[in-house]
Write a protein that holds these residues in place. Sequence first.
Motif, mmCIF file in Angstrom:
data_model
loop_
_atom_site.group_PDB
_atom_site.id
_atom_site.type_symbol
_atom_site.label_atom_id
_atom_site.label_comp_id
_atom_site.label_asym_id
_atom_site.label_seq_id
_atom_site.Cartn_x
_atom_site.Cartn_y
_atom_site.Cartn_z
ATOM 1 N N PRO A 1 3.302 0.398 0.669
ATOM 2 C CA PRO A 1 3.691 -0.659 0.038
ATOM 3 C C PRO A 1 3.231 -2.089 0.150
ATOM 4 O O PRO A 1 2.854 -3.023 -0.048
ATOM 5 N N GLN A 2 3.048 -1.953 2.204
ATOM 6 C CA GLN A 2 2.772 -3.052 2.725
ATOM 7 C C GLN A 2 1.435 -2.981 3.266
ATOM 8 O O GLN A 2 0.629 -4.535 3.349
ATOM 9 N N GLY A 3 0.763 -1.876 2.872
ATOM 10 C CA GLY A 3 -0.922 -2.787 3.211
ATOM 11 C C GLY A 3 -1.583 -1.802 4.580
ATOM 12 O O GLY A 3 -2.824 -2.304 4.594
ATOM 13 N N TYR A 4 -0.698 -1.696 4.913
ATOM 14 C CA TYR A 4 -0.630 -1.325 6.626
ATOM 15 C C TYR A 4 0.217 -0.250 7.126
ATOM 16 O O TYR A 4 0.949 -0.423 6.313
ATOM 17 N N ASP A 5 0.236 0.450 8.124
ATOM 18 C CA ASP A 5 1.142 1.229 8.643
ATOM 19 C C ASP A 5 2.224 0.513 9.684
ATOM 20 O O ASP A 5 1.969 -0.181 10.222
ATOM 21 N N PRO B 1 -7.367 -4.820 -6.438
ATOM 22 C CA PRO B 1 -8.072 -3.702 -5.882
ATOM 23 C C PRO B 1 -9.464 -4.891 -5.490
ATOM 24 O O PRO B 1 -9.320 -5.910 -5.688
ATOM 25 N N ALA B 2 -9.019 -3.890 -4.460
ATOM 26 C CA ALA B 2 -9.758 -4.914 -3.302
ATOM 27 C C ALA B 2 -11.514 -4.487 -2.531
ATOM 28 O O ALA B 2 -11.388 -2.650 -2.802
ATOM 29 N N LEU B 3 -12.466 -4.570 -2.951
ATOM 30 C CA LEU B 3 -13.819 -4.470 -2.842
ATOM 31 C C LEU B 3 -13.334 -3.368 -1.146
ATOM 32 O O LEU B 3 -13.676 -2.245 -0.933
ATOM 33 N N ASP B 4 -12.735 -3.627 -0.153
ATOM 34 C CA ASP B 4 -12.929 -3.083 1.151
ATOM 35 C C ASP B 4 -10.596 -2.435 1.115
ATOM 36 O O ASP B 4 -9.855 -3.748 0.866
ATOM 37 N N ARG B 5 -11.041 -1.474 0.894
ATOM 38 C CA ARG B 5 -9.961 -0.638 0.802
ATOM 39 C C ARG B 5 -9.124 -1.285 2.627
ATOM 40 O O ARG B 5 -7.535 -1.158 1.853
ATOM 41 N N THR B 6 -9.557 -1.170 3.053
ATOM 42 C CA THR B 6 -8.789 -1.240 4.046
ATOM 43 C C THR B 6 -8.371 -2.559 4.828
ATOM 44 O O THR B 6 -7.428 -3.489 5.562
ATOM 45 N N ARG B 7 -8.406 -4.214 3.219
ATOM 46 C CA ARG B 7 -8.152 -5.120 3.718
ATOM 47 C C ARG B 7 -7.865 -5.434 2.540
ATOM 48 O O ARG B 7 -8.342 -6.396 1.403
ATOM 49 N N PRO B 8 -6.135 -5.546 2.066
ATOM 50 C CA PRO B 8 -5.710 -5.756 0.912
ATOM 51 C C PRO B 8 -5.427 -7.243 0.429
ATOM 52 O O PRO B 8 -5.614 -8.203 1.417
ATOM 53 N N ARG B 9 -5.516 -7.087 -0.477
ATOM 54 C CA ARG B 9 -5.529 -8.630 -1.468
ATOM 55 C C ARG B 9 -5.175 -8.634 -2.288
ATOM 56 O O ARG B 9 -4.061 -7.880 -2.870
ATOM 57 N N ALA B 10 -3.830 -10.444 -2.579
ATOM 58 C CA ALA B 10 -3.045 -10.270 -4.102
ATOM 59 C C ALA B 10 -3.089 -11.514 -4.234
ATOM 60 O O ALA B 10 -3.941 -12.124 -4.132
ATOM 61 N N THR B 11 -3.252 -11.386 -5.535
ATOM 62 C CA THR B 11 -2.729 -12.906 -6.601
ATOM 63 C C THR B 11 -1.581 -13.742 -6.159
ATOM 64 O O THR B 11 -0.864 -12.349 -7.118
ATOM 65 N N ASP C 1 -3.191 -9.730 2.731
ATOM 66 C CA ASP C 1 -1.731 -9.624 2.809
ATOM 67 C C ASP C 1 -0.750 -10.528 2.173
ATOM 68 O O ASP C 1 0.625 -10.454 2.346
ATOM 69 N N GLY C 2 -1.431 -10.467 1.044
ATOM 70 C CA GLY C 2 -0.470 -11.735 0.353
ATOM 71 C C GLY C 2 0.771 -11.046 -0.832
ATOM 72 O O GLY C 2 1.820 -12.199 -0.865
ATOM 73 N N HIS C 3 0.243 -9.504 -0.228
ATOM 74 C CA HIS C 3 1.564 -9.256 -1.358
ATOM 75 C C HIS C 3 2.472 -8.994 -0.507
ATOM 76 O O HIS C 3 3.828 -8.749 -1.306
ATOM 77 N N SER C 4 2.253 -9.207 0.602
ATOM 78 C CA SER C 4 3.578 -8.363 1.934
ATOM 79 C C SER C 4 3.871 -9.254 2.743
ATOM 80 O O SER C 4 4.942 -9.308 3.912
ATOM 81 N N ASP D 1 6.727 -12.008 18.543
ATOM 82 C CA ASP D 1 7.796 -10.544 18.192
ATOM 83 C C ASP D 1 7.629 -9.872 16.865
ATOM 84 O O ASP D 1 8.158 -8.050 16.654
ATOM 85 N N ALA D 2 6.943 -9.581 16.399
ATOM 86 C CA ALA D 2 6.281 -9.332 15.040
ATOM 87 C C ALA D 2 6.978 -9.038 13.881
ATOM 88 O O ALA D 2 7.256 -8.266 13.160
ATOM 89 N N THR D 3 7.882 -9.667 14.086
ATOM 90 C CA THR D 3 9.002 -9.193 12.830
ATOM 91 C C THR D 3 8.740 -10.470 11.508
ATOM 92 O O THR D 3 9.602 -10.405 10.445
ATOM 93 N N LEU D 4 7.394 -11.254 11.211
ATOM 94 C CA LEU D 4 7.556 -11.998 10.647
ATOM 95 C C LEU D 4 5.588 -11.888 10.767
ATOM 96 O O LEU D 4 5.387 -12.160 11.454
ATOM 97 N N THR D 5 5.184 -11.652 9.296
ATOM 98 C CA THR D 5 3.671 -11.485 8.707
ATOM 99 C C THR D 5 3.688 -12.591 7.520
ATOM 100 O O THR D 5 4.510 -13.245 6.757
ATOM 101 N N CYS D 6 2.212 -13.187 8.112
ATOM 102 C CA CYS D 6 1.939 -14.621 7.502
ATOM 103 C C CYS D 6 0.769 -14.574 6.624
ATOM 104 O O CYS D 6 0.088 -13.376 6.862
ATOM 105 N N ALA D 7 0.154 -14.984 5.337
ATOM 106 C CA ALA D 7 -0.562 -15.223 4.917
ATOM 107 C C ALA D 7 -1.146 -16.322 4.212
ATOM 108 O O ALA D 7 -0.251 -17.408 4.046
ATOM 109 N N LEU D 8 -2.682 -16.726 4.141
ATOM 110 C CA LEU D 8 -2.638 -17.932 3.422
ATOM 111 C C LEU D 8 -3.064 -17.685 2.313
ATOM 112 O O LEU D 8 -4.347 -17.072 1.948
ATOM 113 N N ALA D 9 -2.384 -18.805 1.491
ATOM 114 C CA ALA D 9 -3.193 -18.654 -0.191
ATOM 115 C C ALA D 9 -3.434 -20.217 -0.157
ATOM 116 O O ALA D 9 -3.737 -21.034 -0.363
ATOM 117 N N VAL D 10 -5.093 -19.402 -0.180
ATOM 118 C CA VAL D 10 -5.629 -21.054 -1.150
ATOM 119 C C VAL D 10 -6.743 -21.039 -2.367
ATOM 120 O O VAL D 10 -6.495 -19.760 -2.530
#
Length: 428
Positions: free
Chosen positions: A60-64, A246-256, A204-207, A146-155
């Motif tokens: 669900p987070q798009g990574y391990d 869906p993303a062309l690069d499956r290892t780089r998850p994206r979101a709307t 990583d906008g979804h997570s 300390d990796a307890t927070l992840t971020c995403a830039l929404a443009v």
Amino acid sequence: MDAAERVPLAATGTDPIAGPLVDPLTGPLAEEQEEIRRTLRELLAARAGPRENLAAVAHPQGYDPELWGWMSGPRMSGALGLAGLTLPEEYGGAGRGPASLALVCEETGRALAPSPLLATSVLTAPLLTALGTPAQRAALLPRLADATLTCALAVPGGSLALALGLTGDNTAGDWSGGGRAGGVQARADGDGWRLYGEAAHVVDGHSAGLLLVAAHTGGFARSRTLLFLVRTGEADVPGLVRVRTPALDRTRPRATVQFRDTRAELLGEEPADVLGALAATGRTAAAMLAAEAVGAAREALDRAAERIVDRAADRAVGGRAVSSCAAEQRLADLHVQVEAARSLTSRAVREPGPGPESGPLALAHALEALRATAEESLRIHGGDGSAAEHDPLLFFERATSDELLFGPVRRLRARAAERTGLFGEVAA
């Protein structure tokens, strides 16, 4: 051949006779850098193979999350501390420069490992550091470290390359949403703000636990672009809709990401040079993306070479003559192309100043090198029913996807020429 067995001597940072080597990407390696590279490569070899990566993006987070914890948690916990590598020491970071982060990006690119490193450490953390108020930095940066927070830039509008100044001057046009419609609009609401609109292709906008949103405000009177914080946390945020796409690069998850009267907090204080900070972040991000692409290209090239050697051995056993001169010449040409991209990337990551001017040019060459090596690897592996047949496709997906998201290559080159004054005037 196991990934750990393919590590060239120069990539380990040591020589049993001559001692420490100079890394061709980042220059002389300090003892700590050698340790990080060695440990990270071993970790990724064990936990980020093609099958593991595809299983991770299905999460669900798009990574391990466990792998990300080992990569990025605080050093005292036994993790590598990558999330805080370039953050100031006063906020729990290591205070390292871009060369150290480029080394990490090269290794994660080599493995195509899905992680929040790009979205959090490369795209978002520099903006929080540069523009955040003291209170915002104190609240957010230690959690990033300390990796307890992840971020995403929404443009808005999928215009990430333009917002970061990679393919054009981000002060020109209303990419964030001009007038009363389009893009993302921000409206003052008492002591806070409200956001309206949509941002697509958010890495990583979804997570992400924190969204950093570029929005237009001021209407026609004081038209300007500002950055806003939307803290998603664990609970649903009223008016915020996030859909993984869906993303062309499956290892780089994206979101709307949609903002429907969503409460937000202004990053920093007005007046602030938001567009300048975005452009500086973009130039550094281009160098980090180039390092990723160089690492991926080297790995794709190594796998193509191994496949040619394996096929030659198989044919020799069958008693047939093998002529591999053409294939070897092609690989030699690709090796030169990859090393040229590595040289440009090395210059970019060691360039002083607020964001390397040569970052976009390095990215253009690195993406071309990755595409060429991935295509050759696909050609060599294609159609023989081997278990590794899907590996080259992942490298090709990364090259194509990154060019769509941060390019295209011709515009990266044109913008680099404008910035450096190659054709006359130096662009803003």
